[in-house]
Scaffold this motif. Structure first.
Motif, short mmCIF file in Angstrom:
data_model
loop_
_atom_site.label_atom_id
_atom_site.label_comp_id
_atom_site.label_asym_id
_atom_site.label_seq_id
_atom_site.Cartn_x
_atom_site.Cartn_y
_atom_site.Cartn_z
N GLU A 92 0.01 -3.62 6.93
CA GLU A 92 -0.29 -4.58 7.99
C GLU A 92 1.00 -4.94 8.72
OE1 GLU A 92 -2.39 -7.90 6.36
OE2 GLU A 92 -3.78 -6.61 5.27
N GLY A 93 0.86 -5.24 10.00
CA GLY A 93 2.05 -5.60 10.78
C GLY A 93 2.84 -4.36 11.15
N GLY A 94 4.06 -4.58 11.62
CA GLY A 94 4.90 -3.47 12.05
C GLY A 94 5.36 -2.61 10.88
N MET A 95 5.45 -1.31 11.15
CA MET A 95 5.90 -0.37 10.13
C MET A 95 7.39 -0.61 9.84
SD MET A 95 5.79 3.81 10.18
CE MET A 95 4.00 3.89 10.28
N PRO A 96 7.77 -0.69 8.58
CA PRO A 96 9.18 -0.93 8.24
C PRO A 96 10.07 0.26 8.60
CG PRO A 96 7.93 -0.52 6.26
CD PRO A 96 6.94 -0.57 7.39
N GLN A 97 11.35 -0.04 8.78
CA GLN A 97 12.32 0.96 9.20
C GLN A 97 12.41 2.13 8.21
OE1 GLN A 97 13.64 0.82 12.21
NE2 GLN A 97 14.62 2.80 11.91
N TRP A 98 12.38 1.85 6.91
CA TRP A 98 12.51 2.92 5.92
C TRP A 98 11.39 3.94 6.07
CZ3 TRP A 98 8.54 3.69 2.50
CH2 TRP A 98 7.68 2.62 2.24
N LEU A 99 10.18 3.47 6.40
CA LEU A 99 9.05 4.38 6.54
C LEU A 99 9.12 5.12 7.87
CD1 LEU A 99 6.54 5.49 5.22
CD2 LEU A 99 5.27 3.52 6.05
N GLN A 124 11.82 5.98 9.42
CA GLN A 124 12.85 7.01 9.27
C GLN A 124 12.34 8.21 8.47
OE1 GLN A 124 15.98 4.63 7.52
NE2 GLN A 124 17.02 4.38 9.51
N ALA A 125 11.59 7.94 7.44
CA ALA A 125 11.06 9.03 6.61
C ALA A 125 10.08 9.88 7.41
CB ALA A 125 10.38 8.47 5.37
N ILE A 126 9.24 9.24 8.19
CA ILE A 126 8.27 9.98 9.01
C ILE A 126 9.00 10.78 10.09
CG2 ILE A 126 6.37 9.72 10.66
CD1 ILE A 126 5.41 7.34 8.89
N SER A 127 10.03 10.18 10.70
CA SER A 127 10.83 10.89 11.71
C SER A 127 11.51 12.11 11.11
CB SER A 127 11.90 9.97 12.29
OG SER A 127 11.30 8.95 13.05
N ALA A 128 11.84 12.03 9.83
CA ALA A 128 12.50 13.15 9.15
C ALA A 128 11.50 14.22 8.70
CB ALA A 128 13.28 12.65 7.94
N GLY A 129 10.20 14.00 8.97
CA GLY A 129 9.20 15.00 8.68
C GLY A 129 8.33 14.73 7.46
N ARG A 166 0.83 -1.19 0.00
CA ARG A 166 0.00 0.00 0.00
C ARG A 166 0.87 1.25 0.00
NH1 ARG A 166 -4.23 1.55 4.79
NH2 ARG A 166 -4.75 3.60 3.99
N TYR A 167 2.10 1.10 0.50
CA TYR A 167 3.05 2.20 0.56
C TYR A 167 4.33 1.77 -0.16
CZ TYR A 167 -0.10 3.57 4.30
OH TYR A 167 -1.21 3.89 5.02
N ARG A 168 4.95 2.71 -0.88
CA ARG A 168 6.17 2.36 -1.61
C ARG A 168 7.15 3.51 -1.54
NH1 ARG A 168 4.52 0.01 -6.48
NH2 ARG A 168 4.38 -1.85 -5.23
N SER A 169 8.43 3.17 -1.33
CA SER A 169 9.49 4.18 -1.30
C SER A 169 10.01 4.42 -2.71
CB SER A 169 10.64 3.70 -0.40
OG SER A 169 11.40 2.71 -1.05
#
Length: 109
Positions: free
Chosen positions: A51-58, A60-65, A39-42
């Motif tokens: 579904e399930g735990g949010m991946p690290q790449w996402l 990090q991106a959210i933490s970066a704003g 549903r989400y793609r980098s």
């Protein structure tokens, strides 16, 4: 639908596709079902179904704003499609029966 109406609509669609440089392959790629990969793609092609735990790449991106919506795949739009909007001088959109429909939407991703 009677045969004459059907033939007329096919002729109209062929003319409009030609006006905008749309090939049958472009149309097929746009109408193909979206892969069930996520549903989400980098930008690097990593995906997450939501579904399930949010991946690290996402994370990090959210933490970066960055907003999670930035990575969300649009429904009905195939990422990487070869179909792009082409400017055509004098296009009359008010009489286009597909304006505002999924057939009229393209992705510039």
């Amino acid at each position: 639908m009677d045969e004459r109406k059907r033939d007329s609509m096919i002729a109209y669609l062929r003319r409009r596709m030609e006006d905008f440089g749309i090939t049958p392959d472009d149309l097929a790629a746009t109408l193909a079902p979206e892969p069930a990969a996520g549903r989400y793609r980098s930008a690097h092609g990593e995906s997450w179904s939501g579904e399930g735990g949010m991946p690290q790449w996402l994370k990090q991106a959210i933490s970066a704003g960055q907003s999670i919506g930035h990575f969300e795949l649009s429904s009905g739009v195939v990422s990487g499609s070869s179909l792009h909007a082409r400017a055509v001088t004098g296009a009359d959109w008010k009489n286009d029966p597909f304006a505002g429909s999924p057939l009229a939407r393209t992705s510039s991703r």
